[in-house]
Design a protein around this motif. Structure first.
Motif, short mmCIF file in Angstrom:
data_model
loop_
_atom_site.label_atom_id
_atom_site.label_comp_id
_atom_site.label_asym_id
_atom_site.label_seq_id
_atom_site.Cartn_x
_atom_site.Cartn_y
_atom_site.Cartn_z
N ASN A 269 0.83 -1.23 0.00
CA ASN A 269 0.00 0.00 0.00
C ASN A 269 0.85 1.26 0.00
OD1 ASN A 269 -2.25 -1.57 0.04
ND2 ASN A 269 -2.58 -1.41 2.24
N TRP A 270 1.92 1.23 0.79
CA TRP A 270 2.76 2.42 0.91
C TRP A 270 3.36 2.79 -0.45
CZ3 TRP A 270 7.81 3.82 -0.05
CH2 TRP A 270 8.23 5.02 0.52
N LYS A 271 3.94 1.78 -1.14
CA LYS A 271 4.56 2.05 -2.44
C LYS A 271 3.52 2.51 -3.45
CE LYS A 271 8.47 -1.15 -2.33
NZ LYS A 271 7.92 -2.30 -1.61
N THR A 272 2.36 1.85 -3.42
CA THR A 272 1.30 2.22 -4.37
C THR A 272 0.93 3.69 -4.21
OG1 THR A 272 0.45 -0.04 -4.25
CG2 THR A 272 -1.03 1.62 -5.15
N SER A 273 0.76 4.13 -2.96
CA SER A 273 0.35 5.52 -2.76
C SER A 273 1.48 6.48 -3.14
CB SER A 273 -0.17 5.73 -1.34
OG SER A 273 0.75 6.41 -0.54
N MET A 274 2.73 6.11 -2.87
CA MET A 274 3.87 6.95 -3.27
C MET A 274 3.96 7.05 -4.80
SD MET A 274 5.53 8.27 -0.75
CE MET A 274 7.19 8.62 -1.32
N LEU A 275 3.80 5.90 -5.47
CA LEU A 275 3.91 5.88 -6.93
C LEU A 275 2.83 6.73 -7.59
CD1 LEU A 275 4.90 2.13 -7.24
CD2 LEU A 275 6.32 4.05 -8.02
N LEU A 276 1.65 6.77 -6.96
CA LEU A 276 0.57 7.63 -7.48
C LEU A 276 0.92 9.11 -7.33
CD1 LEU A 276 -2.59 5.64 -6.33
CD2 LEU A 276 -1.95 6.16 -8.69
N LYS A 277 1.50 9.45 -6.16
CA LYS A 277 1.92 10.84 -5.94
C LYS A 277 2.95 11.27 -6.99
CE LYS A 277 1.38 11.03 -0.92
NZ LYS A 277 2.10 10.87 0.35
N ILE A 278 3.91 10.37 -7.24
CA ILE A 278 4.98 10.68 -8.20
C ILE A 278 4.38 10.85 -9.60
CG2 ILE A 278 7.11 9.81 -9.28
CD1 ILE A 278 7.54 8.21 -6.57
N LYS A 279 3.45 9.97 -9.93
CA LYS A 279 2.83 10.02 -11.27
C LYS A 279 2.11 11.36 -11.47
CE LYS A 279 -0.25 7.44 -14.34
NZ LYS A 279 -1.10 6.25 -14.47
N ARG A 280 1.40 11.80 -10.43
CA ARG A 280 0.72 13.10 -10.53
C ARG A 280 1.73 14.22 -10.77
NH1 ARG A 280 -2.83 11.01 -6.56
NH2 ARG A 280 -1.69 11.99 -4.84
N GLY A 281 2.89 14.10 -10.12
CA GLY A 281 3.94 15.10 -10.31
C GLY A 281 4.44 15.15 -11.75
N ILE A 282 4.57 13.97 -12.38
CA ILE A 282 5.04 13.92 -13.78
C ILE A 282 3.98 14.52 -14.70
CG2 ILE A 282 5.74 12.41 -15.69
CD1 ILE A 282 6.72 10.40 -13.61
N GLN A 283 2.70 14.22 -14.41
CA GLN A 283 1.61 14.73 -15.26
C GLN A 283 1.54 16.25 -15.20
OE1 GLN A 283 -1.36 12.26 -13.47
NE2 GLN A 283 -1.49 10.87 -15.23
N GLU A 284 1.87 16.79 -14.00
CA GLU A 284 1.80 18.25 -13.85
C GLU A 284 2.98 18.96 -14.50
OE1 GLU A 284 1.31 18.72 -9.64
OE2 GLU A 284 -0.60 17.67 -9.72
N GLU A 285 4.14 18.26 -14.56
CA GLU A 285 5.33 18.89 -15.14
C GLU A 285 5.91 18.00 -16.24
OE1 GLU A 285 8.30 20.33 -12.50
OE2 GLU A 285 6.93 20.43 -10.82
N PRO A 286 5.29 17.97 -17.40
CA PRO A 286 5.80 17.07 -18.44
C PRO A 286 7.20 17.52 -18.90
CG PRO A 286 4.05 18.48 -19.30
CD PRO A 286 4.13 18.73 -17.82
N GLY A 287 8.12 16.55 -18.90
CA GLY A 287 9.46 16.81 -19.43
C GLY A 287 10.24 17.79 -18.57
N LEU A 288 11.05 17.26 -17.66
CA LEU A 288 11.83 18.14 -16.79
C LEU A 288 13.15 18.53 -17.43
CD1 LEU A 288 11.25 16.30 -13.39
CD2 LEU A 288 10.22 18.43 -14.10
N THR A 289 13.48 17.90 -18.55
CA THR A 289 14.79 18.21 -19.17
C THR A 289 14.69 19.46 -20.02
OG1 THR A 289 14.16 16.56 -20.83
CG2 THR A 289 15.78 15.89 -19.19
#
Length: 289
Positions: A269-289
């Motif tokens: 559960n812990w990893k699942t919730s962390m991975l969802l948070k990270i995914k939202r972060g990527i969706q909000e900031e596409p392409g950090l390079t």
């Protein structure tokens, strides 16, 4: 008039004894001892009747009598019995009684038992009150006491639980520091070395949750320097795939890596919730390079 239960009869006897004045020939300590014994009997009788609040109250009164006789060890025990009764539906009273227990245990230098009780407090805060911050503080305190007593495996388990909670509270730098500390302790022993990759993965996920793939990558390199076998683990490969997906803002690659990992190693559960948070972060900031 309804007849009194055996527990109520004992409680009245105990109260009478505790409130009696001591005569010329009897000492006050024998009065408190007798009252304490009666409160203990009343408490056990209430437990038989499944009246746990009343049982807890009687054990608390017993503890106060033991304190009057300067019997610290018996007082600690009575407070613990009170806590066990209160745990059946009265979480705050259970925490208060455990806190009293700990006072007597630490005074007697019994830090190993104090750590056990502090860990129980953490569990109550977490399961009954959903108070992550207080639970985290209790796990950290318990961990420190276990460490003092050389119970490192138990200490590490508490620190790991505390790190998970720090991450849930989004206090990622503190979480990372704890995971790395536990990993360092675990590297030194053949018994615990296998769990190091798990702690490092968790620390890496915390860095990604901070939207910081640079730190995550640097940490992964660091970990590989500490233990050469890390690079070949599924955890390390998974972490690197997530870092690359975040750096290129590729949500599909990210999701693919998560699905692939989960097929072999079920995500908790812990990893699942962390991975969802990270995914939202990527969706909000596409392409950090």
């Amino acid at each position: 008039m309804p007849s009194k239960s055996p527990a109520q009869v004992l409680l009245e006897k105990a109260d009478k004894k505790a409130n009696s004045s001591t005569g010329w020939f009897s000492s006050s300590s024998s009065k408190w001892e007798d009252a304490g014994d009666l409160y203990q009997q009343a408490a056990n009788s209430f437990k038989l009747e499944k009246l746990f609040k009343e049982a807890g109250d009687c054990f608390s009164r017993e503890a106060e009598c033991r304190e009057q006789c300067k019997e610290d060890s018996e007082a600690a025990n009575a407070w613990w019995n009170a806590a066990k009764a209160y745990k059946r539906g009265y979480p705050q009273q259970a925490i208060d009684a455990l806190t009293q227990t700990i006072t007597f245990l630490t005074r007697g230098g019994r830090f190993r038992q104090a750590a056990d009780r502090e860990k129980e407090i953490g569990q109550i805060y977490l399961q009954e009150n959903n108070d992550l911050r207080k639970a985290c503080e209790s796990y950290e305190r318990a961990g420190e006491w276990y460490a003092q007593e050389d119970a490192m495996a138990t200490a590490n388990a508490c620190f790991k639980d505390a790190a998970d909670l720090r991450a849930d509270l989004e206090e990622y730098p503190q979480a990372i520091a704890r995971y790395e500390e536990v990993a360092n302790h675990s590297l030194g022993s053949a018994l615990t070395k296998y769990s190091v990759k798990e702690y490092w993965l968790r620390a890496g996920l915390c860095a990604l949750a901070m939207n910081d793939p640079v730190t995550a990558r640097r940490s992964a390199t660091n970990y590989a320097n500490q233990d050469v076998t890390f690079t070949s683990t599924r955890e390390c490969k998974f972490l690197k795939a997530l870092i690359e997906a975040m750096e290129s803002g590729d949500v599909e690659a990210y999701t693919g890596a998560v699905v692939e990992y989960d097929q072999v190693t079920k995500l908790d559960n812990w990893k699942t919730s962390m991975l969802l948070k990270i995914k939202r972060g990527i969706q909000e900031e596409p392409g950090l390079t």
